[in-house]
Design an enzyme around this catalytic site. Structure first.
Site, PDB file in Angstrom:
ATOM      1  N   ASP A 229       6.468 -49.905  -3.709  1.00 27.18           N
ATOM      2  CA  ASP A 229       5.046 -50.112  -3.456  1.00 27.18           C
ATOM      3  C   ASP A 229       4.205 -49.460  -4.560  1.00 27.18           C
ATOM      4  O   ASP A 229       4.508 -48.346  -5.003  1.00 27.18           O
ATOM      5  CB  ASP A 229       4.726 -49.450  -2.101  1.00 27.18           C
ATOM      6  CG  ASP A 229       3.345 -49.802  -1.581  1.00 27.18           C
ATOM      7  OD1 ASP A 229       3.083 -50.986  -1.339  1.00 27.18           O
ATOM      8  OD2 ASP A 229       2.518 -48.878  -1.422  1.00 27.18           O
TER       9      ASP A 229
ATOM     10  N   GLU B 120      24.511 -44.710  -9.471  1.00 25.25           N
ATOM     11  CA  GLU B 120      25.541 -43.869  -8.827  1.00 25.25           C
ATOM     12  C   GLU B 120      26.215 -44.625  -7.692  1.00 25.25           C
ATOM     13  O   GLU B 120      27.307 -44.280  -7.253  1.00 25.25           O
ATOM     14  CB  GLU B 120      24.899 -42.604  -8.218  1.00 25.25           C
ATOM     15  CG  GLU B 120      24.325 -41.631  -9.212  1.00 25.25           C
ATOM     16  CD  GLU B 120      23.403 -40.597  -8.524  1.00 25.25           C
ATOM     17  OE1 GLU B 120      23.434 -40.488  -7.278  1.00 25.25           O
ATOM     18  OE2 GLU B 120      22.657 -39.921  -9.255  1.00 25.25           O
TER      19      GLU B 120
HETATM   20  C1  NOJ Z   1       0.742 -52.572  -1.330  1.00 21.73           C
HETATM   21  C2  NOJ Z   1       1.190 -53.029   0.029  1.00 21.73           C
HETATM   22  O1  NOJ Z   1       1.802 -54.276  -0.087  1.00 21.73           O
HETATM   23  C3  NOJ Z   1      -0.034 -53.032   0.885  1.00 21.73           C
HETATM   24  O2  NOJ Z   1       0.187 -53.683   2.114  1.00 21.73           O
HETATM   25  C4  NOJ Z   1      -0.492 -51.619   1.073  1.00 21.73           C
HETATM   26  O3  NOJ Z   1      -1.686 -51.611   1.822  1.00 21.73           O
HETATM   27  C5  NOJ Z   1      -0.753 -50.939  -0.279  1.00 21.73           C
HETATM   28  N1  NOJ Z   1       0.283 -51.215  -1.242  1.00 21.73           N
HETATM   29  C6  NOJ Z   1      -0.843 -49.450  -0.117  1.00 21.73           C
HETATM   30  O4  NOJ Z   1       0.403 -48.907   0.171  1.00 21.73           O
END
Ligand code: NOJ
Length: 550
Positions: free
Chosen positions: A212, A262
């Protein structure tokens, strides 16, 4: 095309199905999907013909951002089940030959995380505070935020804390919601924690991680003021922002690459990085970094032949230049479903969403026709493709959600000015005649399902010729039979600027993005996103043709 060993390089051509756990299948009837629900429906995904699943976060979380606010990276939130449920799900998926990719959220934790709570309690100058980005405020008494950054969800990116003795303290940075404090990735302690988290899940048998905000971990030293140009998408396209796409992130992914190694040569990292241009995004997938990056440039490309040709060429060239596969994606839990988006010109800004007051509203029939045509085009492209749950049913964006039901922080942080992303997150329908259309047995649903949902239910589409589900199944089976994910493509040239096509091995793919009718070459149509008869391809339709034998 790089030579692929099927066992270790599965991700180069894989079709990966995004499961959004809270809206996929709900085993205990509380209205929120869960891991046993996922397990119970894996057979349907195998039957669809995908190679892997990616699960959005199911870890412990107060759910202020649907789980992207993690309070314990190494446990399952009771809402979704237990670690044992995860193990069962993983075993069942692996038993069906499906790889399992999970979400990792390293830019920020939840403010409920023990690490943040300890940081608050430990006080100024402590080791605990150094885990996150705390700064003194400006102004005479520190009453102004340390800089002018705004949160991606709206409002300021800083919140001031109150020390335990009641005095006003410093501010902490949260590029997203107030409940999502950013880690300080200049601190080696943070690096160590994430290595541990990776190993925890790798030991548990996951095949990879979708990372993310993979462009956001490192900020420019000194945190200089910055005013983005209007019109950016989730995390902005603004390559000069001091919080996106800093060179320092690459050292982190090189480190993680070594951690994954790993555990063997077949585990993957996929970057969720809203970075432009493509030639910069490919830094994330250099041979010693991640394996894949989402191609959001492709997702944002309008349904028109000239733009598609450009983005496909640019993608194949850019990803190919670092030996990575291109990825392709049209929908996910952050964007308006492509069944609705492709009927809107221009589409709203990413993350803004659509709702009851949006005008004009997308025409469902036009949207579905274009979406199916766009999917048929995408699934013929070489590389790895992502499918978002429900798109195989042709689900449109849920537009008429009442304000009271909305949960996306974007909606609240913009005072309701932006609808946000709830419209693509509504629990999906399985059985037309069951409570909550088979999402569970009680009828509860954390977001209300539109009245039309039974029409899209899986059981109403199975075995029905021409249904969107059968169309996806056919496309995936043919993609696999003809190894389209691993093929090179040769463009075909057309006089009509609305038409785009290419040859991929034995398969000829032609998409008509316009409204007119186009003559088709001879051959057997093996896939059609709509209806093509008498050698003619109608508008907003894609076909796959096998050359006539002989
Ligand atoms: C991207 C994620 O896909 C989204 O749903 C989220 O709100 C933001 N990153 C923050 O983590």
């Amino acid at each position: 095309m790089a030579s692929a060993s099927p066992a270790t390089d599965w991700w180069r051509t894989a079709v990966i199905y995004q499961v959004y756990p809270r809206s996929f299948a709900d085993s205990n009837g509380d209205g929120v999907g869960d891991l046993p629900g996922v397990t119970s429906r894996l057979g349907a995904l195998k039957d669809l013909g995908v190679d892997a699943i990616w699960l959005s976060p199911f870890m412990t979380s107060p759910q202020h951002d649907a789980g992207y606010d993690v309070a314990d990276y190494c446990d399952v939130d009771p809402l979704f089940g237990t670690l044992a449920d995860f193990d069962d799900m993983r075993d069942a998926a692996h038993g069906l030959g499906l790889k399992v990719v999970i979400d990792l959220v390293p830019n920020h934790s939840s403010s409920d995380h023990r690490w943040f709570q300890e940081a608050l309690a430990a006080g100024p100058g402590s080791e605990e505070r150094a885990r996150y980005i705390f700064r003194e405020g400006k102004g005479k008494r520190g009453e102004l935020p340390p800089n002018n950054w705004d949160s991606v969800f709206g409002g300021p990116a800083w919140t001031r804390i109150t020390e335990s003795d009641g005095t006003p303290g410093p501010w902490y940075l949260h590029l997203f919601d107030i409940s999502q404090p950013d880690f300080d990735w200049t601190n080696p302690w943070v690096h160590e924690q994430f290595r541990n988290i990776l190993r925890f899940w790798l030991e548990r048998g996951v095949d990879g991680f979708r990372v993310d905000v993979a462009h956001g971990l490192v900020k420019v030293a000194g945190l200089p003021d910055y005013t983005p140009a209007p019109g950016g998408s989730m995390g902005g396209d603004t390559s000069d922002a001091p919080y996106w796409a800093q060179d320092g992130v690459h050292e982190i992914y090189r480190d993680w690459h070594r951690v994954l190694a790993e555990f063997g040569p077949d585990r993957i990292l996929t970057a969720e990085a809203w970075v432009k241009p493509l030639s910069k995004l490919t830094d994330w997938v250099r041979p010693d970094e991640m394996q894949q990056a989402f191609n959001f440039g492709y997702l944002e490309t309008p349904w028109d032949a000239i733009s598609l040709r450009k983005v496909v060429d640019a993608s194949l060239e850019a990803f190919g230049s670092v030996g990575a596969p291109s990825t392709w994606v049209l929908s996910n839990h952050d964007v308006i479903r492509h069944t609705s988006r492709l009927a809107l010109t221009p589409p709203p800004l990413q993350g803004a969403g659509i709702g009851p007051d949006t005008q004009p509203k997308p025409d469902d029939a036009v949207g579905l026709r274009r979406a199916r045509a766009a999917t048929a085009f995408m699934l013929a492209l070489p590389g790895s493709a992502y499918i978002y749950q429900g798109e195989e049913l042709g689900l449109p964006e849920a537009i008429d959600l009442p304000d009271a039901a909305r949960q996306d922080p974007t909606f609240f942080r913009t005072g309701g000015e932006l609808y946000g992303r709830d419209g693509c997150r509504v629990p999906i329908p399985w059985e037309a005649d069951a409570p909550a259309s088979g999402f569970n047995t009680t009828g509860a649903s954390w977001l209300p399902q539109p009245a039309s949902w039974p029409l899209y239910a899986r059981d109403a589409q199975v075995g029905v010729p021409g249904s969107t589900l059968e169309f996806y199944r056919d496309a995936l089976a043919l993609r696999s039979e003809h190894a389209l994910g691993a093929a090179d493509i040769d463009w075909l040239e057309f006089d009509d600027a609305d038409v785009i096509g290419f040859r991929s091995g034995a398969v000829t793919v032609i998409a008509n993005t316009g409204a007119g009718t186009v003559e088709l070459p001879a051959g057997r149509i093996v896939l059609c996103s709509g209806e093509a008869g008498d050698g003619l391809l109608p508008g907003d339709t894609t076909v796959w043709i096998l050359a006539a034998a002989g």
